[in-house]
Scaffold this motif. Structure first.
Motif, PDB file in Angstrom:
ATOM      1  N   ILE A  14      -4.943  -3.989 -12.285  1.00  0.00           N
ATOM      2  CA  ILE A  14      -3.918  -4.977 -12.669  1.00  0.00           C
ATOM      3  C   ILE A  14      -2.743  -4.905 -11.698  1.00  0.00           C
ATOM      4  O   ILE A  14      -2.227  -5.929 -11.240  1.00  0.00           O
ATOM      5  CB  ILE A  14      -3.431  -4.739 -14.119  1.00  0.00           C
ATOM      6  CG1 ILE A  14      -4.585  -4.853 -15.103  1.00  0.00           C
ATOM      7  CG2 ILE A  14      -2.287  -5.682 -14.469  1.00  0.00           C
ATOM      8  CD1 ILE A  14      -5.206  -6.234 -15.205  1.00  0.00           C
ATOM      9  N   LEU A  15      -2.325  -3.703 -11.368  1.00  0.00           N
ATOM     10  CA  LEU A  15      -1.228  -3.533 -10.417  1.00  0.00           C
ATOM     11  C   LEU A  15      -1.598  -4.117  -9.048  1.00  0.00           C
ATOM     12  O   LEU A  15      -0.763  -4.731  -8.379  1.00  0.00           O
ATOM     13  CB  LEU A  15      -0.862  -2.061 -10.272  1.00  0.00           C
ATOM     14  CG  LEU A  15      -0.250  -1.413 -11.511  1.00  0.00           C
ATOM     15  CD1 LEU A  15      -0.174   0.092 -11.347  1.00  0.00           C
ATOM     16  CD2 LEU A  15       1.111  -2.009 -11.820  1.00  0.00           C
ATOM     17  N   THR A  16      -2.849  -3.942  -8.650  1.00  0.00           N
ATOM     18  CA  THR A  16      -3.315  -4.496  -7.378  1.00  0.00           C
ATOM     19  C   THR A  16      -3.270  -6.020  -7.406  1.00  0.00           C
ATOM     20  O   THR A  16      -2.880  -6.654  -6.423  1.00  0.00           O
ATOM     21  CB  THR A  16      -4.751  -4.014  -7.077  1.00  0.00           C
ATOM     22  OG1 THR A  16      -4.752  -2.585  -7.055  1.00  0.00           O
ATOM     23  CG2 THR A  16      -5.243  -4.541  -5.750  1.00  0.00           C
ATOM     24  N   GLU A  17      -3.634  -6.606  -8.525  1.00  0.00           N
ATOM     25  CA  GLU A  17      -3.572  -8.063  -8.655  1.00  0.00           C
ATOM     26  C   GLU A  17      -2.117  -8.543  -8.582  1.00  0.00           C
ATOM     27  O   GLU A  17      -1.809  -9.514  -7.889  1.00  0.00           O
ATOM     28  CB  GLU A  17      -4.212  -8.508  -9.980  1.00  0.00           C
ATOM     29  CG  GLU A  17      -4.231  -9.998 -10.193  1.00  0.00           C
ATOM     30  CD  GLU A  17      -5.119 -10.755  -9.225  1.00  0.00           C
ATOM     31  OE1 GLU A  17      -4.906 -11.979  -9.075  1.00  0.00           O
ATOM     32  OE2 GLU A  17      -6.039 -10.165  -8.618  1.00  0.00           O
ATOM     33  N   SER A  20      -0.863  -8.505  -5.046  1.00  0.00           N
ATOM     34  CA  SER A  20      -1.382  -9.561  -4.171  1.00  0.00           C
ATOM     35  C   SER A  20      -0.486 -10.801  -4.137  1.00  0.00           C
ATOM     36  O   SER A  20      -0.567 -11.592  -3.208  1.00  0.00           O
ATOM     37  CB  SER A  20      -2.803  -9.947  -4.577  1.00  0.00           C
ATOM     38  OG  SER A  20      -2.813 -10.662  -5.794  1.00  0.00           O
ATOM     39  N   TYR A  21       0.376 -10.951  -5.122  1.00  0.00           N
ATOM     40  CA  TYR A  21       1.280 -12.109  -5.181  1.00  0.00           C
ATOM     41  C   TYR A  21       2.664 -11.821  -4.612  1.00  0.00           C
ATOM     42  O   TYR A  21       3.508 -12.701  -4.558  1.00  0.00           O
ATOM     43  CB  TYR A  21       1.436 -12.585  -6.629  1.00  0.00           C
ATOM     44  CG  TYR A  21       0.166 -13.125  -7.203  1.00  0.00           C
ATOM     45  CD1 TYR A  21      -0.266 -14.408  -6.899  1.00  0.00           C
ATOM     46  CD2 TYR A  21      -0.636 -12.346  -8.031  1.00  0.00           C
ATOM     47  CE1 TYR A  21      -1.443 -14.909  -7.414  1.00  0.00           C
ATOM     48  CE2 TYR A  21      -1.814 -12.843  -8.559  1.00  0.00           C
ATOM     49  CZ  TYR A  21      -2.210 -14.111  -8.239  1.00  0.00           C
ATOM     50  OH  TYR A  21      -3.382 -14.600  -8.747  1.00  0.00           O
ATOM     51  N   LEU A  22       2.897 -10.579  -4.201  1.00  0.00           N
ATOM     52  CA  LEU A  22       4.236 -10.179  -3.769  1.00  0.00           C
ATOM     53  C   LEU A  22       4.314  -9.972  -2.262  1.00  0.00           C
ATOM     54  O   LEU A  22       3.379  -9.466  -1.657  1.00  0.00           O
ATOM     55  CB  LEU A  22       4.632  -8.876  -4.471  1.00  0.00           C
ATOM     56  CG  LEU A  22       4.646  -8.917  -5.995  1.00  0.00           C
ATOM     57  CD1 LEU A  22       4.878  -7.534  -6.561  1.00  0.00           C
ATOM     58  CD2 LEU A  22       5.694  -9.894  -6.495  1.00  0.00           C
ATOM     59  N   PRO A  44      -0.047   4.649  -2.508  1.00  0.00           N
ATOM     60  CA  PRO A  44      -0.630   4.209  -1.236  1.00  0.00           C
ATOM     61  C   PRO A  44      -1.779   3.215  -1.405  1.00  0.00           C
ATOM     62  O   PRO A  44      -1.975   2.344  -0.569  1.00  0.00           O
ATOM     63  CB  PRO A  44      -1.141   5.510  -0.599  1.00  0.00           C
ATOM     64  CG  PRO A  44      -0.371   6.584  -1.241  1.00  0.00           C
ATOM     65  CD  PRO A  44      -0.064   6.106  -2.632  1.00  0.00           C
ATOM     66  N   TYR A  45      -2.505   3.305  -2.494  1.00  0.00           N
ATOM     67  CA  TYR A  45      -3.616   2.382  -2.724  1.00  0.00           C
ATOM     68  C   TYR A  45      -3.119   0.930  -2.810  1.00  0.00           C
ATOM     69  O   TYR A  45      -3.763   0.021  -2.310  1.00  0.00           O
ATOM     70  CB  TYR A  45      -4.369   2.759  -4.005  1.00  0.00           C
ATOM     71  CG  TYR A  45      -5.519   1.842  -4.298  1.00  0.00           C
ATOM     72  CD1 TYR A  45      -6.730   1.977  -3.622  1.00  0.00           C
ATOM     73  CD2 TYR A  45      -5.400   0.823  -5.232  1.00  0.00           C
ATOM     74  CE1 TYR A  45      -7.783   1.113  -3.872  1.00  0.00           C
ATOM     75  CE2 TYR A  45      -6.442  -0.034  -5.495  1.00  0.00           C
ATOM     76  CZ  TYR A  45      -7.627   0.107  -4.809  1.00  0.00           C
ATOM     77  OH  TYR A  45      -8.659  -0.756  -5.065  1.00  0.00           O
ATOM     78  N   LEU A  46      -1.963   0.734  -3.423  1.00  0.00           N
ATOM     79  CA  LEU A  46      -1.421  -0.619  -3.574  1.00  0.00           C
ATOM     80  C   LEU A  46      -0.973  -1.211  -2.238  1.00  0.00           C
ATOM     81  O   LEU A  46      -0.858  -2.418  -2.102  1.00  0.00           O
ATOM     82  CB  LEU A  46      -0.247  -0.623  -4.557  1.00  0.00           C
ATOM     83  CG  LEU A  46      -0.604  -0.268  -5.998  1.00  0.00           C
ATOM     84  CD1 LEU A  46       0.663  -0.152  -6.824  1.00  0.00           C
ATOM     85  CD2 LEU A  46      -1.553  -1.282  -6.588  1.00  0.00           C
ATOM     86  N   PHE A  74       2.560   4.052   2.995  1.00  0.00           N
ATOM     87  CA  PHE A  74       1.700   3.578   4.079  1.00  0.00           C
ATOM     88  C   PHE A  74       0.651   4.592   4.522  1.00  0.00           C
ATOM     89  O   PHE A  74      -0.010   4.407   5.539  1.00  0.00           O
ATOM     90  CB  PHE A  74       2.545   3.150   5.280  1.00  0.00           C
ATOM     91  CG  PHE A  74       3.363   1.914   5.013  1.00  0.00           C
ATOM     92  CD1 PHE A  74       2.777   0.775   4.501  1.00  0.00           C
ATOM     93  CD2 PHE A  74       4.711   1.904   5.271  1.00  0.00           C
ATOM     94  CE1 PHE A  74       3.526  -0.366   4.245  1.00  0.00           C
ATOM     95  CE2 PHE A  74       5.474   0.767   5.029  1.00  0.00           C
ATOM     96  CZ  PHE A  74       4.878  -0.375   4.502  1.00  0.00           C
ATOM     97  N   SER A  75       0.460   5.645   3.762  1.00  0.00           N
ATOM     98  CA  SER A  75      -0.493   6.682   4.160  1.00  0.00           C
ATOM     99  C   SER A  75      -1.948   6.196   4.151  1.00  0.00           C
ATOM    100  O   SER A  75      -2.795   6.799   4.792  1.00  0.00           O
ATOM    101  CB  SER A  75      -0.337   7.916   3.271  1.00  0.00           C
ATOM    102  OG  SER A  75      -0.664   7.611   1.935  1.00  0.00           O
ATOM    103  N   GLU A  76      -2.246   5.121   3.428  1.00  0.00           N
ATOM    104  CA  GLU A  76      -3.611   4.571   3.387  1.00  0.00           C
ATOM    105  C   GLU A  76      -3.699   3.201   4.065  1.00  0.00           C
ATOM    106  O   GLU A  76      -4.694   2.483   3.900  1.00  0.00           O
ATOM    107  CB  GLU A  76      -4.089   4.451   1.940  1.00  0.00           C
ATOM    108  CG  GLU A  76      -4.168   5.782   1.212  1.00  0.00           C
ATOM    109  CD  GLU A  76      -5.210   6.704   1.803  1.00  0.00           C
ATOM    110  OE1 GLU A  76      -6.271   6.211   2.212  1.00  0.00           O
ATOM    111  OE2 GLU A  76      -4.959   7.916   1.861  1.00  0.00           O
TER     112      GLU A  76
END
Length: 104
Positions: A14-17, A20-22, A44-46, A74-76
């Motif tokens: 959900i956080l990833t979704e 994607s809009y920001l 970092p995943y986001l 930014f580690s990923e």
């Protein structure tokens, strides 16, 4: 005072979704809301699918890229867009093994 429990309980999908809009500026603003939100939005995943755009105009600013890539968020990171690819910049990018795409 914010209630961080709701944002902290959201699944990563959900956080990833939401992410994607920001844009970058909005993401940076979310980090400033509270310690809980910072913990969530610094994940970092986001940021892994985010394309970091690094354009510098003065030689001394080249070292900013190295500092930026060392931050937790930014580690990923997988993609970087740069204006000029010189030896120093290439060295900095090559140290980050997650970066798969470099746009010039």
């Amino acid at each position: 005072m914010t209630d961080d429990s709701k944002i902290l309980s959201l699944p990563l999908e959900i956080l990833t979704e939401i992410r994607s809009y920001l844009n970058y500026s909005s993401m940076c603003s979310l980090v400033l809301v509270s310690k809980g939100w910072k913990e969530v939005w610094e994940n970092p995943y986001l940021w892994s699918e985010f394309t970091l755009e690094h354009y510098y105009f003065r030689p001394k600013d080249k070292h900013d890229l190295e500092s930026i890539l060392k931050t937790r968020r930014f580690s990923e990171l997988k993609s970087v867009r740069i204006r000029i690819l010189d030896e120093d910049t290439l060295t900095v990018i090559s140290k980050n093994t997650n970066i798969r795409n470099v746009e010039i």
